[in-house]
Design a protein around this motif. Structure first.
Motif, PDB file in Angstrom:
ATOM      1  N   THR A 121      -1.118  -0.395   2.662  1.00  0.00           N
ATOM      2  CA  THR A 121      -2.428  -0.067   3.679  1.00  0.00           C
ATOM      3  C   THR A 121      -2.523   1.461   3.951  1.00  0.00           C
ATOM      4  O   THR A 121      -3.530   1.890   3.906  1.00  0.00           O
ATOM      5  N   ILE A 122      -1.387   1.835   4.512  1.00  0.00           N
ATOM      6  CA  ILE A 122      -1.518   3.251   4.971  1.00  0.00           C
ATOM      7  C   ILE A 122      -1.495   4.265   3.851  1.00  0.00           C
ATOM      8  O   ILE A 122      -2.350   5.141   3.784  1.00  0.00           O
ATOM      9  N   ALA A 123      -1.075   4.152   2.720  1.00  0.00           N
ATOM     10  CA  ALA A 123      -1.231   4.858   1.680  1.00  0.00           C
ATOM     11  C   ALA A 123      -2.751   4.771   1.214  1.00  0.00           C
ATOM     12  O   ALA A 123      -3.303   5.984   0.757  1.00  0.00           O
ATOM     13  N   LEU A 124      -3.149   3.730   1.128  1.00  0.00           N
ATOM     14  CA  LEU A 124      -4.541   3.523   0.588  1.00  0.00           C
ATOM     15  C   LEU A 124      -5.420   4.067   1.441  1.00  0.00           C
ATOM     16  O   LEU A 124      -6.362   5.044   0.993  1.00  0.00           O
ATOM     17  N   THR A 125      -5.414   3.982   2.968  1.00  0.00           N
ATOM     18  CA  THR A 125      -6.259   4.401   3.584  1.00  0.00           C
ATOM     19  C   THR A 125      -6.353   5.833   3.756  1.00  0.00           C
ATOM     20  O   THR A 125      -7.303   6.578   3.674  1.00  0.00           O
ATOM     21  N   MET A 126      -5.116   6.507   3.763  1.00  0.00           N
ATOM     22  CA  MET A 126      -5.197   7.985   3.690  1.00  0.00           C
ATOM     23  C   MET A 126      -5.267   8.621   2.375  1.00  0.00           C
ATOM     24  O   MET A 126      -6.075   9.896   2.120  1.00  0.00           O
ATOM     25  N   GLY A 127      -4.887   7.845   1.051  1.00  0.00           N
ATOM     26  CA  GLY A 127      -5.352   8.415  -0.096  1.00  0.00           C
ATOM     27  C   GLY A 127      -6.622   8.428  -0.245  1.00  0.00           C
ATOM     28  O   GLY A 127      -7.280   9.542  -0.839  1.00  0.00           O
ATOM     29  N   VAL A 128      -7.500   7.484   0.043  1.00  0.00           N
ATOM     30  CA  VAL A 128      -8.959   7.506  -0.161  1.00  0.00           C
ATOM     31  C   VAL A 128      -9.487   8.801   0.793  1.00  0.00           C
ATOM     32  O   VAL A 128     -10.415   9.354   0.262  1.00  0.00           O
ATOM     33  N   ALA A 129      -9.061   8.998   1.936  1.00  0.00           N
ATOM     34  CA  ALA A 129      -9.542  10.041   2.907  1.00  0.00           C
ATOM     35  C   ALA A 129      -9.439  11.265   1.951  1.00  0.00           C
ATOM     36  O   ALA A 129     -10.031  12.416   2.068  1.00  0.00           O
ATOM     37  N   TRP A 130      -8.091  11.567   1.791  1.00  0.00           N
ATOM     38  CA  TRP A 130      -7.617  12.783   1.292  1.00  0.00           C
ATOM     39  C   TRP A 130      -8.317  13.088  -0.180  1.00  0.00           C
ATOM     40  O   TRP A 130      -8.863  14.312  -0.423  1.00  0.00           O
ATOM     41  N   ALA A 131      -8.605  12.113  -0.899  1.00  0.00           N
ATOM     42  CA  ALA A 131      -9.232  12.390  -2.166  1.00  0.00           C
ATOM     43  C   ALA A 131     -10.629  12.451  -2.012  1.00  0.00           C
ATOM     44  O   ALA A 131     -11.339  13.347  -2.922  1.00  0.00           O
ATOM     45  N   ALA A 146     -18.097  10.345   4.224  1.00  0.00           N
ATOM     46  CA  ALA A 146     -17.550   9.329   3.263  1.00  0.00           C
ATOM     47  C   ALA A 146     -15.957   9.161   3.300  1.00  0.00           C
ATOM     48  O   ALA A 146     -15.660   7.924   3.192  1.00  0.00           O
ATOM     49  N   GLY A 147     -15.126  10.029   3.515  1.00  0.00           N
ATOM     50  CA  GLY A 147     -13.615  10.047   3.754  1.00  0.00           C
ATOM     51  C   GLY A 147     -13.497   8.998   4.872  1.00  0.00           C
ATOM     52  O   GLY A 147     -12.565   8.129   4.896  1.00  0.00           O
ATOM     53  N   ALA A 148     -14.372   9.490   6.204  1.00  0.00           N
ATOM     54  CA  ALA A 148     -13.955   8.553   7.184  1.00  0.00           C
ATOM     55  C   ALA A 148     -14.418   6.993   6.981  1.00  0.00           C
ATOM     56  O   ALA A 148     -13.713   5.939   7.623  1.00  0.00           O
ATOM     57  N   MET A 149     -15.407   6.939   6.367  1.00  0.00           N
ATOM     58  CA  MET A 149     -16.150   5.253   6.040  1.00  0.00           C
ATOM     59  C   MET A 149     -15.004   4.648   5.023  1.00  0.00           C
ATOM     60  O   MET A 149     -14.702   3.500   5.485  1.00  0.00           O
ATOM     61  N   LEU A 150     -14.404   5.410   4.233  1.00  0.00           N
ATOM     62  CA  LEU A 150     -13.603   4.603   3.265  1.00  0.00           C
ATOM     63  C   LEU A 150     -12.302   4.539   4.096  1.00  0.00           C
ATOM     64  O   LEU A 150     -11.727   3.372   3.593  1.00  0.00           O
ATOM     65  N   ALA A 151     -11.747   5.304   4.783  1.00  0.00           N
ATOM     66  CA  ALA A 151     -10.563   4.916   5.375  1.00  0.00           C
ATOM     67  C   ALA A 151     -10.944   3.891   6.281  1.00  0.00           C
ATOM     68  O   ALA A 151      -9.953   3.055   6.381  1.00  0.00           O
ATOM     69  N   ILE A 205      -6.964  12.049  -9.135  1.00  0.00           N
ATOM     70  CA  ILE A 205      -6.792  10.857 -10.057  1.00  0.00           C
ATOM     71  C   ILE A 205      -5.349  10.285  -9.871  1.00  0.00           C
ATOM     72  O   ILE A 205      -4.823   9.431  -9.831  1.00  0.00           O
ATOM     73  N   GLY A 206      -4.304  11.414 -10.103  1.00  0.00           N
ATOM     74  CA  GLY A 206      -2.917  11.167 -10.079  1.00  0.00           C
ATOM     75  C   GLY A 206      -2.572  10.949  -8.454  1.00  0.00           C
ATOM     76  O   GLY A 206      -1.605   9.827  -8.470  1.00  0.00           O
ATOM     77  N   GLY A 207      -3.161  11.413  -7.507  1.00  0.00           N
ATOM     78  CA  GLY A 207      -2.844  10.908  -6.193  1.00  0.00           C
ATOM     79  C   GLY A 207      -3.213   9.620  -5.845  1.00  0.00           C
ATOM     80  O   GLY A 207      -2.365   8.840  -5.218  1.00  0.00           O
ATOM     81  N   LEU A 208      -4.313   9.101  -6.237  1.00  0.00           N
ATOM     82  CA  LEU A 208      -4.729   7.736  -5.832  1.00  0.00           C
ATOM     83  C   LEU A 208      -3.883   6.820  -6.786  1.00  0.00           C
ATOM     84  O   LEU A 208      -3.501   5.687  -6.085  1.00  0.00           O
ATOM     85  N   TRP A 209      -3.499   7.004  -8.078  1.00  0.00           N
ATOM     86  CA  TRP A 209      -2.459   6.215  -8.456  1.00  0.00           C
ATOM     87  C   TRP A 209      -1.352   6.096  -8.089  1.00  0.00           C
ATOM     88  O   TRP A 209      -0.728   4.957  -7.864  1.00  0.00           O
ATOM     89  N   THR A 210      -0.951   7.073  -7.306  1.00  0.00           N
ATOM     90  CA  THR A 210       0.579   7.172  -7.029  1.00  0.00           C
ATOM     91  C   THR A 210       0.511   6.331  -5.478  1.00  0.00           C
ATOM     92  O   THR A 210       1.222   5.813  -5.182  1.00  0.00           O
ATOM     93  N   ALA A 211      -0.716   6.471  -4.887  1.00  0.00           N
ATOM     94  CA  ALA A 211      -0.959   6.044  -3.409  1.00  0.00           C
ATOM     95  C   ALA A 211      -0.951   4.470  -3.800  1.00  0.00           C
ATOM     96  O   ALA A 211      -0.559   3.493  -3.022  1.00  0.00           O
ATOM     97  N   LEU A 212      -1.490   3.812  -4.801  1.00  0.00           N
ATOM     98  CA  LEU A 212      -1.715   2.359  -5.316  1.00  0.00           C
ATOM     99  C   LEU A 212      -0.354   1.861  -5.721  1.00  0.00           C
ATOM    100  O   LEU A 212      -0.221   0.576  -5.457  1.00  0.00           O
ATOM    101  N   ASN A 213       0.506   2.641  -6.479  1.00  0.00           N
ATOM    102  CA  ASN A 213       1.610   2.226  -7.063  1.00  0.00           C
ATOM    103  C   ASN A 213       2.953   2.624  -6.671  1.00  0.00           C
ATOM    104  O   ASN A 213       3.826   1.801  -6.593  1.00  0.00           O
TER     105      ASN A 213
END
Length: 228
Positions: free
Chosen positions: A11-21, A91-96, A154-162
């Protein structure tokens, strides 16, 4: 590691990942999340299920195509980044906030604050570096930077999820780099703006500086050896 701890890290990785991306390429992040959710490659939190809607995916895909070309045109990319200061950060704040799931308004607000801050940092790093890259007369460095940013998202989000632990480690390194780099980018941008202002006649050097540059230099006295 137990299931609860694993879920927390993801959850932390996804939350910060979507904000960063979001701060780098919002539309690529939205489309990738929607595609992975609709294809069954990941289970999105309930508040993010709307990203799998074909209309949302279509809009994100279309805007990504527009940004793909705008982001690779020197000058236009800086204007695009300036406009998206008002889009990527909220948008980053809302997605997080959506990524943490339904765990209470306090956690969602905290996630929105952290996500908005991270999106701001990544956006300013991207936009600031582009201003300096655009001072180069050739367009190739701009194209390389844009493609690299797309691949990072793309690579960062994939890493955050996997591989959430790896992503969190890389994110910490990115934040450290960002803290070190942003002041240098700001100084460089101020130099570019001063140069443009002088060319357009908007900014003039102080009279003391002009006088110092135009005043004739006095020859330094030549030391003679003492008489014997």
């Amino acid at each position: 590691m137990d299931v609860a701890a694993t879920d927390l890290v993801q959850t932390i990785a996804l939350t910060m990942g979507v904000a960063w991306a979001s701060g780098i390429n919002l539309y690529a992040a939205l489309f990738m999340l929607g595609w992975m959710g609709s294809s069954g490659n990941m289970t999105l939190p309930a508040d993010m299920q709307v990203l799998t809607n074909p209309l949302v995916m279509g809009a994100a895909g279309f805007m990504y195509c527009v940004e793909f070309f705008a982001d690779k045109t020197p000058g236009i990319d800086t204007g695009w980044d300036a406009i998206h200061s008002f889009i990527r950060i909220p948008a980053g704040a809302m997605l997080a906030a959506s990524a943490v799931g339904d765990v209470g308004p306090g956690v969602e607000i905290a996630a929105a604050i952290l996500g908005g801050t991270l999106a701001t940092g990544s956006h300013l790093t991207k936009a600031g570096s582009r201003v300096l890259i655009n001072t180069s007369p050739e367009p190739f460095s701009n194209w390389v930077a844009s493609v690299t940013e797309d691949a990072l998202v793309i690579g960062g989000l994939w890493t955050a999820l996997n591989h959430p632990w790896l992503f969190i480690l890389l994110l910490v390194l990115f934040i450290a780099l960002m803290i070190w780099l942003l002041p240098k980018l700001w100084r460089g941008i101020k130099g570019v703006l001063r140069f443009i202002g002088r060319v357009l006649g908007i900014v003039k050097d102080p009279p003391e500086a002009v006088a110092a540059e135009t005043a004739p230099k006095q020859a330094e006295p030549v030391a003679h050896p003492p008489d014997n």
